[in-house]
Scaffold this active site. Structure first.
Site, PDB file in Angstrom:
ATOM      1  N   ASN A 130      38.807  66.289  34.612  1.00 34.66           N
ATOM      2  CA  ASN A 130      37.600  65.887  33.889  1.00 34.66           C
ATOM      3  C   ASN A 130      36.866  67.154  33.464  1.00 34.66           C
ATOM      4  O   ASN A 130      36.192  67.777  34.273  1.00 34.66           O
ATOM      5  CB  ASN A 130      36.732  65.007  34.804  1.00 34.66           C
ATOM      6  CG  ASN A 130      35.432  64.591  34.142  1.00 34.66           C
ATOM      7  OD1 ASN A 130      35.229  64.829  32.952  1.00 34.66           O
ATOM      8  ND2 ASN A 130      34.553  63.956  34.918  1.00 34.66           N
TER       9      ASN A 130
ATOM     10  N   HIS B 177      31.391  57.033  35.734  1.00 41.72           N
ATOM     11  CA  HIS B 177      31.213  58.298  36.459  1.00 41.72           C
ATOM     12  C   HIS B 177      29.763  58.381  36.951  1.00 41.72           C
ATOM     13  O   HIS B 177      28.841  57.952  36.252  1.00 41.72           O
ATOM     14  CB  HIS B 177      31.540  59.479  35.546  1.00 41.72           C
ATOM     15  CG  HIS B 177      31.660  60.755  36.303  1.00 41.72           C
ATOM     16  ND1 HIS B 177      30.553  61.453  36.726  1.00 41.72           N
ATOM     17  CD2 HIS B 177      32.736  61.430  36.768  1.00 41.72           C
ATOM     18  CE1 HIS B 177      30.952  62.517  37.417  1.00 41.72           C
ATOM     19  NE2 HIS B 177      32.276  62.518  37.450  1.00 41.72           N
TER      20      HIS B 177
ATOM     21  N   LYS C 249      34.380  67.366  31.714  1.00 43.33           N
ATOM     22  CA  LYS C 249      32.941  67.075  31.547  1.00 43.33           C
ATOM     23  C   LYS C 249      32.460  67.687  30.230  1.00 43.33           C
ATOM     24  O   LYS C 249      33.252  67.792  29.286  1.00 43.33           O
ATOM     25  CB  LYS C 249      32.143  67.570  32.752  1.00 43.33           C
ATOM     26  CG  LYS C 249      32.688  66.999  34.073  1.00 43.33           C
ATOM     27  CD  LYS C 249      31.770  67.176  35.250  1.00 43.33           C
ATOM     28  CE  LYS C 249      32.406  66.579  36.489  1.00 43.33           C
ATOM     29  NZ  LYS C 249      31.556  66.644  37.667  1.00 43.33           N
TER      30      LYS C 249
ATOM     31  N   SER D  27      34.362  68.334  44.344  1.00 44.32           N
ATOM     32  CA  SER D  27      34.638  69.698  44.814  1.00 44.32           C
ATOM     33  C   SER D  27      36.090  69.900  45.263  1.00 44.32           C
ATOM     34  O   SER D  27      36.348  70.625  46.222  1.00 44.32           O
ATOM     35  CB  SER D  27      33.654  70.095  45.926  1.00 44.32           C
ATOM     36  OG  SER D  27      32.329  70.131  45.419  1.00 44.32           O
TER      37      SER D  27
ATOM     38  N   GLU E 261      34.320  59.075  44.397  1.00 41.80           N
ATOM     39  CA  GLU E 261      33.630  60.352  44.235  1.00 41.80           C
ATOM     40  C   GLU E 261      32.263  60.282  44.921  1.00 41.80           C
ATOM     41  O   GLU E 261      31.285  59.812  44.308  1.00 41.80           O
ATOM     42  CB  GLU E 261      33.436  60.671  42.750  1.00 41.80           C
ATOM     43  CG  GLU E 261      34.724  60.852  41.983  1.00 41.80           C
ATOM     44  CD  GLU E 261      34.536  61.768  40.768  1.00 41.80           C
ATOM     45  OE1 GLU E 261      35.324  62.706  40.633  1.00 41.80           O
ATOM     46  OE2 GLU E 261      33.599  61.553  39.982  1.00 41.80           O
TER      47      GLU E 261
ATOM     48  N   GLY F 290      30.390  68.781  42.407  1.00 48.34           N
ATOM     49  CA  GLY F 290      29.814  70.026  41.899  1.00 48.34           C
ATOM     50  C   GLY F 290      29.002  70.805  42.913  1.00 48.34           C
ATOM     51  O   GLY F 290      28.275  71.726  42.565  1.00 48.34           O
TER      52      GLY F 290
ATOM     53  N   GLU G 202      27.714  60.701  37.009  1.00 44.77           N
ATOM     54  CA  GLU G 202      26.804  61.413  36.096  1.00 44.77           C
ATOM     55  C   GLU G 202      26.332  60.474  34.991  1.00 44.77           C
ATOM     56  O   GLU G 202      25.195  60.561  34.532  1.00 44.77           O
ATOM     57  CB  GLU G 202      27.508  62.661  35.522  1.00 44.77           C
ATOM     58  CG  GLU G 202      27.607  63.745  36.587  1.00 44.77           C
ATOM     59  CD  GLU G 202      28.814  64.658  36.454  1.00 44.77           C
ATOM     60  OE1 GLU G 202      29.441  64.699  35.380  1.00 44.77           O
ATOM     61  OE2 GLU G 202      29.128  65.343  37.455  1.00 44.77           O
TER      62      GLU G 202
HETATM   63  P1  13P Z   1      33.735  68.710  40.713  1.00 46.02           P
HETATM   64  O1  13P Z   1      35.221  68.790  40.968  1.00 46.02           O
HETATM   65  O2  13P Z   1      33.230  69.765  39.796  1.00 46.02           O
HETATM   66  O3  13P Z   1      32.961  68.590  41.988  1.00 46.02           O
HETATM   67  O4  13P Z   1      33.509  67.329  39.914  1.00 46.02           O
HETATM   68  C1  13P Z   1      34.061  66.172  40.417  1.00 46.02           C
HETATM   69  C2  13P Z   1      33.921  65.118  39.391  1.00 46.02           C
HETATM   70  O5  13P Z   1      32.854  64.617  39.152  1.00 46.02           O
HETATM   71  C3  13P Z   1      35.129  64.740  38.648  1.00 46.02           C
HETATM   72  O6  13P Z   1      34.891  63.612  37.870  1.00 46.02           O
END
Ligand code: 13P
Length: 253
Positions: free
Chosen positions: A9, A94, A11, A210, A164, A170, A96
Site C-alpha cells: 500500500n 482502511h 498510500k 509496521s 491492521e 506507521g 486512514e
Molecule cells: P505501515 O506499514 O506504514 O505501518 O502501514 C500499514 C498500513 O496501513 C498498510 O495499509
C-alpha cells in the site's frame, strides 16, 4: 491450503515517475516468486502506468479505495466499473479512510458489495484503536467491523481481510505475532459464524501495521496469518522484496 498474499500500500506516496521507477526496480524479483500472491497498490494516477510495467507478469494490481456508485455526478471519485478495467484488487475500509475521510461501517459495506458486484477482489481492513485495545475491546470491535462489512452479503466470495491494529500503523510499534494471530482467529470465527466453517478456514487474512523485513517472519510463521499489508516498507524496493521473499519461503515449508 491458503495462498499467502502480500500487498504494497503506497498510500499517498510516489509521483507517477517514482511509482514507475519503484515498480520497475522490483518487477523481476517479484515475478520470479511463486506460492505467494503479490499485489501493488499505487495511487490512482499511477495505476495505468504501473499496469504497463507489470504487463505479462504474475504481479497483481490494486487500488487503495473507490466509491460505490458505478458512475454519475460524484466529482473526484473513482468507480468500481473504472477500476475493474484495470485492477485485480481494491483496498476497502482502511483505517486512514475511516478516521480521516468518513468511511463508516455502512459505507465500507456498500463499497464491499460494489467491489464484489463488479468482479474486484476486495481487501477489507479492520482494526482497533489504542484506546479500544487498552480498554479490552479489541474482540468486540473486530467482530462488529467484520459483521458490518458483510451485512446483507449472503454468500462468501473471495475477500481478503487485513487486520491492521491502528496503534501499529506507521508507528514502528508492530503487534506481536501471537497477538496478531489471536485476533485473526477471531476474524475466522466471525466469518465461520456468518458463512460456515469453510469460509472461516479458507478466507485469507493479512496482518498490517509496521511490517518490515526484520519482523515479517514473526507474523508469517503464525498459522493463521496469510500475508501482510505493507505501508512504509513497501516504498523501499529491497525491503519489500525481502518481505515477499521471506513470506514465500516460510509458507512453503
Ligand atoms: P505501515 O506499514 O506504514 O505501518 O502501514 C500499514 C498500513 O496501513 C498498510 O495499509
Amino acid at each position: 491450503m491458503r495462498i499467502p498474499v502480500v500487498a504494497a500500500n503506497f498510500k499517498m506516496n510516489t509521483t507517477v515517475a517514482e511509482a514507475f521507477e519503484l515498480v520497475t526496480s522490483m518487477k523481476k524479483r517479484l515475478n520470479r516468486l511463486s506460492g505467494v500472491e503479490r499485489v501493488l497498490c499505487p495511487p490512482f494516477i499511477s495505476l495505468v502506468p504501473v499496469k504497463e510495467v507489470i504487463k505479462g507478469t504474475s504481479i497483481k494490481l490494486g487500488a487503495q479505495n473507490m466509491f460505490y456508485e458505478r458512475s454519475g455526478a460524484f466529482t473526484g471519485e473513482i468507480s468500481p466499473v473504472m477500476l475493474a478495467q484495470i485492477c485485480d484488487y481494491v483496498i476497502l475500509g482502511h483505517s486512514e479512510r475511516r478516521a480521516r475521510f468518513g468511511d463508516t461501517d455502512e459505507i465500507v459495506n456498500k463499497k464491499l458489495k460494489a467491489a464484489l458486484a463488479f468482479g474486484l477482489a476486495p481487501i477489507v481492513c479492520v482494526g482497533e484503536t489504542l484506546e479500544q485495545n487498552e480498554g479490552g475491546e479489541t474482540i468486540e470491535v473486530i467482530n462488529r467491523q467484520v459483521k458490518a462489512a458483510f451485512d446483507g452479503i449472503d454468500a462468501f466470495r473471495d475477500t481478503v481481510i487485513a487486520y491492521e491494529p491502528i496503534w501499529a500503523i506507521g508507528t514502528g510499534k508492530a503487534a506481536r505475532g501471537d497477538q496478531a494471530n489471536a485476533v485473526i482467529r477471531v476474524i475466522r470465527g466471525a466469518l465461520s459464524k456468518l458463512y460456515g466453517d469453510d469460509a472461516g478456514q479458507t478466507v485469507r487474512i493479512q496482518y498490517g501495521g509496521s511490517v518490515t523485513a526484520s519482523n515479517i517472519a514473526e507474523f508469517i510463521s503464525q498459522p493463521d496469518v496469510d500475508g501482510a499489508l505493507v505501508g512504509g516498507a513497501s516504498l523501499k524496493a529491497e525491503e519489500f522484496l525481502s518481505i515477499v521473499e521471506q513470506t514465500a519461503k516460510i509458507k512453503s515449508t
